[in-house]
Design an enzyme around this catalytic site. Structure first.
Site, short mmCIF file in Angstrom:
data_model
loop_
_atom_site.label_atom_id
_atom_site.label_comp_id
_atom_site.label_asym_id
_atom_site.label_seq_id
_atom_site.Cartn_x
_atom_site.Cartn_y
_atom_site.Cartn_z
N ARG A 124 0.73 -1.32 -0.14
CA ARG A 124 -0.08 0.08 -0.09
C ARG A 124 0.90 1.24 -0.23
NH1 ARG A 124 -4.42 0.32 4.39
NH2 ARG A 124 -5.09 2.11 2.89
N CYS A 151 -0.86 6.61 8.70
CA CYS A 151 -1.36 5.16 7.98
C CYS A 151 -2.34 5.43 7.18
CB CYS A 151 -1.61 4.00 9.13
SG CYS A 151 -2.81 4.86 10.32
#
Length: 278
Positions: A180, A238
């Site tokens: 990611r 995040c």
């Protein structure tokens, strides 16, 4: 240090020391952990719903898990039965994510003594701890939060503007998995990539195979390897501010403050003018 072992928690409960245990089970795949809680939890633990009690989804433009209002947290800590003088122990069963979020938020609003159960529920059962399935009757707590203003002033945070500038003066850590971070695979947010200049330190990197935080010396090595030395400002993000709190907890255990970007990637990408690296 924000951690407590299963053995130390068992001793506190057996001795009747003022302790409030909160079950904050949450995962990306199964954000509602109530069913797991009812199947078995630490005796006396109160279930905390991360999605509705540790986030305020009515706030626009602040990512997938906006911080809740301090007034709402004040109501919540009393609803959970937290009293003045209590040690609050938070736990989960997935990579310290839910417990780190609860630790960060409660510490930020001035709850004096909040601990993460190191290793989560698995550590408790491995140490011989029993589980119960009944929901405990909880009397309203009396704790008044030390922070009353909307800002979370007792824990360092970053705005998007500060995140953009951190590359020139410090280290920005991306706590998401490598695929990611790189933009090769994005399974949650609509835009792939990372904040330019950010370095990838997956939150699972500060945990061992059993979900416990690495020993302090090993944590120092991890932080040093990524460039997050003690004299350098460090920030973390995040996807939505949940797993980045794991890095903040790891930093706290070794005396290296990590400022949290609460909205994280899901807030960063709301402005198409913000740059994206892949």
């Amino acid at each position: 240090m924000p951690l407590i072992t299963a053995e130390a928690l068992a001793d506190r409960l057996a001795a009747g020391s003022p302790t409030r245990v909160l079950d904050v089970r949450w995962t990306l795949a199964a954000p509602d952990g109530r069913e797991d809680y009812l199947a078995g939890h630490i005796p006396g633990a109160v279930y905390v719903d991360l999605e509705t009690e540790l986030a305020d989804h009515s706030v626009p433009g602040r990512g997938r898990h906006p911080l809740p209002a301090v007034a709402d947290l004040q109501d919540a800590v009393r609803r959970w039965g937290i009293n003045t003088g209590d040690t609050v122990v938070v736990y989960d069963n997935w990579n310290a994510a839910g417990s780190a979020r609860a630790w960060w938020l409660l510490t930020a609003v001035g709850v004096p003594d909040v601990r993460i159960l190191d290793g989560g529920l698995a550590a408790w059962t491995s140490a011989g701890g029993v589980l119960e399935s009944d929901s405990p009757a909880v009397s309203a707590g009396d704790l008044t939060l030390a922070v009353t203003e909307p800002e979370f002033g007792t824990m360092p945070t970053l705005t998007p503007e500060q995140v953009a500038a951190l590359g020139d003066s410090g280290i920005l850590l991306d706590a998401r998995p490598p695929q990611r971070y790189s933009g090769a695979e994005e399974t949650v947010d609509p835009v792939a990539g990372h904040v330019p200049g950010a370095r990838n330190l997956p939150s699972t990197r500060v945990l061992d195979a059993d979900g416990r935080f690495l020993p302090p010396e090993a944590l120092r090595e991890v932080f040093d390897e990524i460039g997050a030395q003690s004299e350098i400002p460090v920030g973390a993000y995040c996807g939505s501010g949940i797993t980045a709190a794991v890095l903040a907890a790891a930093g706290d255990t070794i005396g290296r403050p990590v400022a949290l970007f609460p909205g994280s990637w899901s807030e960063w990408i709301t402005d198409p003018q913000r740059p994206i690296a892949r």
